[in-house]
Scaffold this motif. Structure first.
Motif, PDB file in Angstrom:
ATOM      1  N   SER A   1       0.738  -1.164  -0.061  1.00 66.32           N
ATOM      2  CA  SER A   1      -0.025   0.058  -0.126  1.00 66.32           C
ATOM      3  C   SER A   1       0.823   1.310  -0.023  1.00 66.32           C
ATOM      4  O   SER A   1       1.863   1.277   0.785  1.00 66.32           O
ATOM      5  N   GLY A   2       0.627   2.210  -0.954  1.00 68.80           N
ATOM      6  CA  GLY A   2       1.432   3.520  -0.809  1.00 68.80           C
ATOM      7  C   GLY A   2       2.534   3.377  -1.671  1.00 68.80           C
ATOM      8  O   GLY A   2       3.409   4.334  -1.845  1.00 68.80           O
TER       9      GLY A   2
ATOM     10  N   LYS B   1       0.825   2.216  -7.121  1.00 71.42           N
ATOM     11  CA  LYS B   1       0.138   1.483  -8.203  1.00 71.42           C
ATOM     12  C   LYS B   1      -0.977   2.395  -8.815  1.00 71.42           C
ATOM     13  O   LYS B   1      -0.952   2.150  -9.964  1.00 71.42           O
ATOM     14  N   THR B   2      -1.787   2.843  -8.165  1.00 70.15           N
ATOM     15  CA  THR B   2      -2.727   3.818  -8.532  1.00 70.15           C
ATOM     16  C   THR B   2      -2.124   5.055  -9.063  1.00 70.15           C
ATOM     17  O   THR B   2      -2.682   5.370 -10.399  1.00 70.15           O
ATOM     18  N   THR B   3      -0.718   5.300  -8.844  1.00 69.31           N
ATOM     19  CA  THR B   3      -0.337   6.546  -9.482  1.00 69.31           C
ATOM     20  C   THR B   3       0.187   5.953 -10.858  1.00 69.31           C
ATOM     21  O   THR B   3       0.081   6.914 -11.777  1.00 69.31           O
TER      22      THR B   3
ATOM     23  N   HIS C   1      -4.503  -6.281  -3.990  1.00 73.89           N
ATOM     24  CA  HIS C   1      -3.839  -6.652  -3.159  1.00 73.89           C
ATOM     25  C   HIS C   1      -3.987  -8.663  -2.801  1.00 73.89           C
ATOM     26  O   HIS C   1      -3.291  -9.031  -2.001  1.00 73.89           O
TER      27      HIS C   1
HETATM   28  N1  LIG Z   1      -0.532  14.815  -3.855  1.00 67.31           N
HETATM   29  C1  LIG Z   1       0.256  14.156  -3.254  1.00 67.31           C
HETATM   30  N2  LIG Z   1       1.404  14.539  -2.605  1.00 67.31           N
HETATM   31  C2  LIG Z   1       2.339  13.929  -1.842  1.00 67.31           C
HETATM   32  N3  LIG Z   1       2.047  12.533  -1.731  1.00 67.31           N
HETATM   33  C3  LIG Z   1       1.039  12.248  -2.394  1.00 67.31           C
HETATM   34  C4  LIG Z   1       0.060  12.826  -3.087  1.00 67.31           C
HETATM   35  N4  LIG Z   1      -0.936  11.974  -3.554  1.00 67.31           N
HETATM   36  C5  LIG Z   1      -0.536  10.742  -3.225  1.00 67.31           C
HETATM   37  N5  LIG Z   1       0.600  10.879  -2.450  1.00 67.31           N
HETATM   38  C6  LIG Z   1       1.419   9.571  -1.907  1.00 67.31           C
HETATM   39  O1  LIG Z   1       1.743   8.870  -2.765  1.00 67.31           O
HETATM   40  C7  LIG Z   1       2.070   7.462  -2.494  1.00 67.31           C
HETATM   41  C8  LIG Z   1       1.423   6.624  -3.750  1.00 67.31           C
HETATM   42  O2  LIG Z   1       0.046   6.590  -3.593  1.00 67.31           O
HETATM   43  P1  LIG Z   1      -0.770   5.435  -4.513  1.00 67.31           P
HETATM   44  O3  LIG Z   1      -2.258   5.725  -4.249  1.00 67.31           O
HETATM   45  O4  LIG Z   1      -0.347   5.335  -5.812  1.00 67.31           O
HETATM   46  O5  LIG Z   1      -0.356   4.057  -3.974  1.00 67.31           O
HETATM   47  P2  LIG Z   1      -0.978   2.510  -3.980  1.00 67.31           P
HETATM   48  O6  LIG Z   1       0.221   1.716  -4.388  1.00 67.31           O
HETATM   49  O7  LIG Z   1      -2.237   2.482  -4.875  1.00 67.31           O
HETATM   50  O8  LIG Z   1      -1.462   2.279  -2.634  1.00 67.31           O
HETATM   51  P3  LIG Z   1      -2.828   1.405  -2.128  1.00 67.31           P
HETATM   52  O9  LIG Z   1      -2.386  -0.127  -2.237  1.00 67.31           O
HETATM   53  O10 LIG Z   1      -3.179   1.464  -0.813  1.00 67.31           O
HETATM   54  O11 LIG Z   1      -4.259   1.520  -3.255  1.00 67.31           O
HETATM   55  C9  LIG Z   1       1.344   7.269  -1.161  1.00 67.31           C
HETATM   56  O12 LIG Z   1       2.215   7.154  -0.234  1.00 67.31           O
HETATM   57  C10 LIG Z   1       0.341   8.577  -1.039  1.00 67.31           C
HETATM   58  O13 LIG Z   1       0.505   8.970   0.268  1.00 67.31           O
END
Ligand SMILES: Nc1ncnc2c1ncn2[C@@H]1O[C@H](COP(=O)(O)OP(=O)(O)OP(=O)(O)O)[C@@H](O)[C@H]1O
Ligand SMILES: [Mg+2]
Length: 204
Positions: A38-39, A42-44, A182
């Motif tokens: 998580s974090g 992946k969504t990014t 996940h």
């Molecule tokens: N605008 C922002 N500024 C700084 N950090 C950010 C911003 N938006 C998101 N983040 C951080 O970017 C990171 C990646 O987020 P993302 O949503 O891509 O993770 P993820 O792998 O999809 O997580 P999950 O499995 O929980 O969905 C996270 O640590 C989040 O806190």
């Protein structure tokens, strides 16, 4: 083919890298799983690949062209919360037909009952709304789908039925799907191959 090359991303030029030099390939009809902490981003990554967010460096090609986030895009991004992706004041029929007009066979394939079309979004369940958002996203131009935790909130049976419809659609129409989850057991069942997302800056 969907091809991402050497993608790197950080939120500001001063912040640490979220990920660096990530490559991703998705071919027509291929189902690829993506999991990771998580974090980790992946969504990014999903938002970059579908053109909603620009990478710091690297390229994305959708059949050779950059992604364009609009109704005619070859790639569609779907999220976990369908209720946030639709206009609550529109009846389901209007929601469904926003981009194209899905026919009765398509509705039946995704187990959408005709009587739902006269209701408002708040009068459908989460699983029913998920089906509506899926069919709405699968317009005739769409070749690739990014499914970011789309069935996470649903019970196992509903989850299985939605994936059955989607896999069949993918096979018949050669749609490439990136499945972000996940649930590695789910990925193992659905996907031709699975990638672990290389995140090292996870802060939860
Ligand atoms: N605008 C922002 N500024 C700084 N950090 C950010 C911003 N938006 C998101 N983040 C951080 O970017 C990171 C990646 O987020 P993302 O949503 O891509 O993770 P993820 O792998 O999809 O997580 P999950 O499995 O929980 O969905 C996270 O640590 C989040 O806190
Ligand atoms: Mg995410």
């Amino acid at each position: 083919m969907l091809e991402a090359t050497a993608l790197s991303f950080r939120h500001t030029p001063e912040s640490p890298w979220l990920f660096r030099d990530v490559d991703l390939v998705l071919t027509p009809g291929e189902i690829v799983g993506l999991y990771g902490p998580s974090g980790s981003g992946k969504t990014t990554l999903a938002r970059i690949v579908s053109g909603y967010l620009r990478p710091a460096s690297g390229q994305v090609g959708i059949d050779g062209l950059p992604p364009m986030p609009n109704g005619f895009s070859k790639i569609q991004l779907l999220f976990q919360h369908p209720e946030l992706a639709i206009n609550p004041r529109w009846k389901i029929r209007k929601v469904l037909c926003e981009g194209y007009r899905p026919g009765p066979r398509r509705l039946a394939a995704f187990e959408i009952a005709p009587r739902w079309l006269e209701r408002y979004p708040c009068e459908l369940s989460g699983g029913q709304l998920s089906r509506i958002c899926l069919v709405r996203a699968l317009g005739p131009a769409v070749r690739y789908l990014i499914a970011d935790e789309i069935t996470t909130m649903l019970d196992a049976l509903t989850q299985a039925r939605i994936w059955k419809s989607l896999l069949q659609y993918s096979e018949e129409n050669r749609i490439g799907i990136l499945v972000i989850s996940h649930d590695t057991a789910l990925l193992k069942r659905l996907c031709h191959r699975t990638i672990r997302f290389p995140g090292w800056q996870a802060d939860g």
